[in-house]
Design an enzyme around this catalytic site. Structure first.
Site, mmCIF file in Angstrom:
data_model
loop_
_atom_site.group_PDB
_atom_site.id
_atom_site.type_symbol
_atom_site.label_atom_id
_atom_site.label_comp_id
_atom_site.label_asym_id
_atom_site.label_seq_id
_atom_site.Cartn_x
_atom_site.Cartn_y
_atom_site.Cartn_z
ATOM 1 N N TYR A 130 1.117 -1.267 0.040
ATOM 2 C CA TYR A 130 -0.013 -0.095 -0.143
ATOM 3 C C TYR A 130 0.997 1.618 0.094
ATOM 4 C CZ TYR A 130 0.347 -0.554 5.175
ATOM 5 O OH TYR A 130 0.619 -1.570 6.050
ATOM 6 N N ASP A 167 -3.657 -3.918 18.569
ATOM 7 C CA ASP A 167 -5.807 -4.037 17.765
ATOM 8 C C ASP A 167 -6.164 -4.687 18.531
ATOM 9 O OD1 ASP A 167 -4.861 -3.099 15.238
ATOM 10 O OD2 ASP A 167 -4.157 -4.463 14.245
#
Length: 191
Positions: A130, A167
């Site tokens: 990305y 997370d």
């Protein structure tokens, strides 16, 4: 680039040219991108993430301004890539869209500033590339609980799911909103 259910998220489905040698496709083209989205994507950083099956990364987002737009692809393996509209005041606030990105389908996803991003590795090994419009700045980065029931994301059932400590303890959408950590729709549109 195709529109999705969330304004600010586009799916790139390139034309793939096969022949006896293999295949060729344009992974990114600035003029086509700009025509579709309405502005160029300024590239400040490129990231490569290699994950084992069951690794779930995200949901991550950056403060706006300056925000961080992303163009995400999976040149090896396959992932379920999820984009979540975190822009308070957006008509699709809290909604998500999910797309398989893989070496097989060559799809890519564009996420505008204010869109949260996560992906789940579906194959034994998956490489995600990305490119980002701004550089990583830890003090401007946030995480959202990918299993927040208010989001309603239907993650595939895999034998194991592996999350980072950050997370696995990330706050819910409601908690982030109460702490005023979510970007406003208006600030994302004035980029």
């Amino acid at each position: 680039m195709r529109r999705t259910s969330i304004d600010g998220v586009r799916l790139s489905v390139p034309e793939v040219h096969p022949d006896a040698r293999g295949t060729f496709h344009e992974a990114f083209r600035q003029d086509t991108f700009t025509e579709s989205v309405g502005h160029p994507l300024h590239l400040a950083q490129a990231n490569v993430s290699v994950s084992r099956r069951g690794v779930l990364r995200g949901i991550h987002f950056a403060d706006v301004p300056p925000g961080q737009a992303k163009f995400v692809s999976c040149p090896s393996g396959a992932v379920l890539d999820v984009a979540v509209d975190l822009r308070v005041g957006s008509p699709t606030f809290g909604a998500h869209t999910a797309h398989e990105l893989s070496a097989r389908n060559h799809h890519a996803l564009y996420l505008a500033e204010g869109i949260g991003h996560a992906f789940l590795a579906l194959t034994d090994e998956a490489t995600v590339v990305y490119v980002c419009s701004t550089s990583y700045a830890p003090h401007r980065e946030h995480a959202l609980d990918p299993f927040d029931p208010d989001l309603g994301i239907d993650w595939p059932c895999l034998p194991t799911r592996v999350l980072s400590p950050r997370d696995s303890t990330a706050p819910s959408l409601a908690e982030l909103a109460s702490r005023n950590l979510l970007p406003s729709y208006a600030s994302c549109l004035t980029r």
